[in-house]
Design a protein around this motif. Structure first.
Motif, PDB file in Angstrom:
ATOM      1  N   ARG A  35       0.707  -1.207   0.120  1.00  0.00           N
ATOM      2  CA  ARG A  35       0.101  -0.136  -0.006  1.00  0.00           C
ATOM      3  C   ARG A  35       0.907   1.173  -0.053  1.00  0.00           C
ATOM      4  O   ARG A  35       0.550   2.413   0.419  1.00  0.00           O
ATOM      5  CB  ARG A  35      -0.917   0.118   0.966  1.00  0.00           C
ATOM      6  CG  ARG A  35      -2.040  -1.308   1.118  1.00  0.00           C
ATOM      7  CD  ARG A  35      -3.104  -1.020   1.896  1.00  0.00           C
ATOM      8  NE  ARG A  35      -4.214  -1.976   1.752  1.00  0.00           N
ATOM      9  CZ  ARG A  35      -5.339  -1.674   1.635  1.00  0.00           C
ATOM     10  NH1 ARG A  35      -5.775  -0.431   1.974  1.00  0.00           N
ATOM     11  NH2 ARG A  35      -6.283  -2.460   1.465  1.00  0.00           N
ATOM     12  N   ALA A  36       1.957   1.383  -0.519  1.00  0.00           N
ATOM     13  CA  ALA A  36       2.916   2.461  -0.504  1.00  0.00           C
ATOM     14  C   ALA A  36       3.706   2.529  -1.978  1.00  0.00           C
ATOM     15  O   ALA A  36       4.692   3.174  -2.098  1.00  0.00           O
ATOM     16  CB  ALA A  36       4.253   2.103   0.490  1.00  0.00           C
ATOM     17  N   GLY A  37       3.312   1.390  -2.962  1.00  0.00           N
ATOM     18  CA  GLY A  37       3.877   1.839  -4.293  1.00  0.00           C
ATOM     19  C   GLY A  37       4.995   0.949  -4.507  1.00  0.00           C
ATOM     20  O   GLY A  37       5.425   0.755  -5.670  1.00  0.00           O
ATOM     21  N   ALA A  38       5.541   0.351  -3.225  1.00  0.00           N
ATOM     22  CA  ALA A  38       6.875  -0.524  -3.429  1.00  0.00           C
ATOM     23  C   ALA A  38       6.674  -1.878  -4.326  1.00  0.00           C
ATOM     24  O   ALA A  38       7.405  -2.206  -5.410  1.00  0.00           O
ATOM     25  CB  ALA A  38       7.622  -0.581  -2.276  1.00  0.00           C
ATOM     26  N   SER A  41       1.970  -4.584  -6.699  1.00  0.00           N
ATOM     27  CA  SER A  41       1.064  -5.837  -7.026  1.00  0.00           C
ATOM     28  C   SER A  41      -0.517  -5.311  -7.244  1.00  0.00           C
ATOM     29  O   SER A  41      -1.287  -5.799  -7.761  1.00  0.00           O
ATOM     30  CB  SER A  41       0.757  -6.561  -5.743  1.00  0.00           C
ATOM     31  OG  SER A  41       0.553  -6.088  -4.610  1.00  0.00           O
ATOM     32  N   CYS A  42      -0.664  -4.025  -7.025  1.00  0.00           N
ATOM     33  CA  CYS A  42      -1.824  -3.377  -6.971  1.00  0.00           C
ATOM     34  C   CYS A  42      -2.037  -2.542  -8.445  1.00  0.00           C
ATOM     35  O   CYS A  42      -3.022  -1.659  -8.790  1.00  0.00           O
ATOM     36  CB  CYS A  42      -2.147  -2.446  -6.316  1.00  0.00           C
ATOM     37  SG  CYS A  42      -1.382  -0.975  -6.083  1.00  0.00           S
ATOM     38  N   ARG A  43      -0.968  -2.628  -9.327  1.00  0.00           N
ATOM     39  CA  ARG A  43      -0.890  -2.086 -10.599  1.00  0.00           C
ATOM     40  C   ARG A  43      -2.196  -2.517 -11.755  1.00  0.00           C
ATOM     41  O   ARG A  43      -2.544  -3.638 -11.907  1.00  0.00           O
ATOM     42  CB  ARG A  43       0.475  -2.611 -11.509  1.00  0.00           C
ATOM     43  CG  ARG A  43       0.550  -1.684 -12.765  1.00  0.00           C
ATOM     44  CD  ARG A  43       1.898  -2.083 -13.400  1.00  0.00           C
ATOM     45  NE  ARG A  43       1.432  -3.387 -14.073  1.00  0.00           N
ATOM     46  CZ  ARG A  43       2.558  -4.391 -13.838  1.00  0.00           C
ATOM     47  NH1 ARG A  43       3.691  -4.356 -13.698  1.00  0.00           N
ATOM     48  NH2 ARG A  43       2.206  -5.829 -14.326  1.00  0.00           N
ATOM     49  N   VAL A  57       4.722   6.710 -10.326  1.00  0.00           N
ATOM     50  CA  VAL A  57       5.918   6.927  -9.592  1.00  0.00           C
ATOM     51  C   VAL A  57       6.568   5.422  -9.581  1.00  0.00           C
ATOM     52  O   VAL A  57       5.925   4.485  -8.991  1.00  0.00           O
ATOM     53  CB  VAL A  57       6.154   7.610  -8.545  1.00  0.00           C
ATOM     54  CG1 VAL A  57       7.368   7.448  -7.733  1.00  0.00           C
ATOM     55  CG2 VAL A  57       5.927   8.951  -8.490  1.00  0.00           C
ATOM     56  N   GLY A  58       7.821   5.191 -10.236  1.00  0.00           N
ATOM     57  CA  GLY A  58       8.480   3.744  -9.978  1.00  0.00           C
ATOM     58  C   GLY A  58       8.187   2.887 -11.322  1.00  0.00           C
ATOM     59  O   GLY A  58       8.563   1.943 -11.289  1.00  0.00           O
ATOM     60  N   LEU A  59       7.109   3.340 -12.233  1.00  0.00           N
ATOM     61  CA  LEU A  59       6.733   2.544 -13.267  1.00  0.00           C
ATOM     62  C   LEU A  59       7.713   2.742 -14.430  1.00  0.00           C
ATOM     63  O   LEU A  59       8.155   4.060 -14.427  1.00  0.00           O
ATOM     64  CB  LEU A  59       5.318   2.805 -13.777  1.00  0.00           C
ATOM     65  CG  LEU A  59       4.017   2.222 -12.758  1.00  0.00           C
ATOM     66  CD1 LEU A  59       2.844   2.615 -13.324  1.00  0.00           C
ATOM     67  CD2 LEU A  59       4.222   0.850 -12.539  1.00  0.00           C
ATOM     68  N   LYS A  60       7.772   2.057 -15.332  1.00  0.00           N
ATOM     69  CA  LYS A  60       8.689   2.326 -16.347  1.00  0.00           C
ATOM     70  C   LYS A  60       8.018   3.224 -17.649  1.00  0.00           C
ATOM     71  O   LYS A  60       6.828   3.004 -17.263  1.00  0.00           O
ATOM     72  CB  LYS A  60       8.945   0.813 -17.092  1.00  0.00           C
ATOM     73  CG  LYS A  60       9.652  -0.374 -16.625  1.00  0.00           C
ATOM     74  CD  LYS A  60       9.949  -1.239 -17.371  1.00  0.00           C
ATOM     75  CE  LYS A  60       9.376  -2.593 -16.737  1.00  0.00           C
ATOM     76  NZ  LYS A  60       9.290  -3.658 -17.530  1.00  0.00           N
ATOM     77  N   PHE A  69      -0.975   2.517 -13.839  1.00  0.00           N
ATOM     78  CA  PHE A  69      -0.628   3.230 -12.451  1.00  0.00           C
ATOM     79  C   PHE A  69      -0.864   2.180 -11.245  1.00  0.00           C
ATOM     80  O   PHE A  69      -1.387   1.148 -11.258  1.00  0.00           O
ATOM     81  CB  PHE A  69      -1.721   4.237 -12.361  1.00  0.00           C
ATOM     82  CG  PHE A  69      -3.151   3.860 -12.159  1.00  0.00           C
ATOM     83  CD1 PHE A  69      -3.960   3.467 -10.995  1.00  0.00           C
ATOM     84  CD2 PHE A  69      -4.092   3.368 -13.392  1.00  0.00           C
ATOM     85  CE1 PHE A  69      -5.421   3.076 -11.105  1.00  0.00           C
ATOM     86  CE2 PHE A  69      -5.394   2.802 -13.356  1.00  0.00           C
ATOM     87  CZ  PHE A  69      -5.866   2.598 -12.139  1.00  0.00           C
ATOM     88  N   LEU A  70      -0.463   2.602 -10.331  1.00  0.00           N
ATOM     89  CA  LEU A  70      -0.390   1.987  -8.827  1.00  0.00           C
ATOM     90  C   LEU A  70      -1.777   2.515  -8.115  1.00  0.00           C
ATOM     91  O   LEU A  70      -1.851   3.658  -7.690  1.00  0.00           O
ATOM     92  CB  LEU A  70       0.583   2.155  -7.891  1.00  0.00           C
ATOM     93  CG  LEU A  70       2.058   1.867  -8.620  1.00  0.00           C
ATOM     94  CD1 LEU A  70       3.299   1.960  -7.949  1.00  0.00           C
ATOM     95  CD2 LEU A  70       1.896   0.282  -9.053  1.00  0.00           C
TER      96      LEU A  70
END
Length: 188
Positions: A35-38, A41-43, A57-60, A69-70
């Motif tokens: 639940r923090a974008g790391a 798994s919720c993409r 943020v953090g996606l290619k 998106f997350l």
């Protein structure tokens, strides 16, 4: 108030509510973990509307361009339609669970469909209740099974379930492989 569209559902978001929270509130089983974008798994992917940049943020770059998106970070400012079954998980059979040490087990899975991976990538295990955890693949590509080394954390909901409740012959859902940090021998 933005509306989140998912299949036949049209969810009005509460102030400050994430897309993940709204979907879970409506009973949509979205895999999630940190639940923090790391863990990613919720993409999900937006088929219309623009996900807020903070949710990407953090996606290619290629994922961002395609609307991924997350959900845990997504607080839409306008209506957003989510693609349904865009990145479907696949089934895998548990082949073996073997202790490697006091708190580590080797989990071997056989995907029901071929899964091509590279050394250094990971897969996400999805439990029926929506709990998701990502684990690095421990075997070389080319095997018909996937090997994971799972540390059974004292309060780990997924790791304790794997170590004590999962049995050979059981089936679970997996997503992946993912990860860009993998071995390359330099061959073209």
């Amino acid at each position: 108030m933005p509306v989140l569209h998912h299949g036949d559902l049209h969810l009005s978001l509460e102030p400050g509510e994430t897309a993940l929270d709204a979907l879970l509130r409506a009973g949509v089983p979205v895999p999630n973990s940190c639940r923090a974008g790391a863990c990613q798994s919720c993409r999900l992917r937006a088929s219309s509307g623009a996900p807020p940049p903070a949710s990407q943020v953090g996606l290619k770059p290629t994922q961002r361009e395609r609307g991924y998106f997350l959900a845990c970070l997504c607080r839409p400012e306008s209506d957003l339609t989510i693609a349904v079954d865009d990145d479907p998980p696949q089934d895998a059979e548990v082949v073996a669970i073997e202790p490697l040490s006091v708190d580590v087990v080797r989990l071997r899975l056989r995907p029901l469909a071929p899964l091509v991976h590279r050394a250094g990538q990971f897969i996400t295990l999805l439990r029926a209740d929506g709990l998701a955890r990502s684990y690095s693949l421990a075997n070389l590509p080319g095997d018909d099974t996937l090997e994971l080394h799972v540390r059974a954390l004292p309060h780990g909901r997924m790791s304790q379930w794997i170590a004590h409740d999962l049995r050979p012959g059981d089936h679970l859902r997996i997503r992946g492989p993912e990860g860009d940090c993998f071995y390359s021998d330099g061959s073209p």
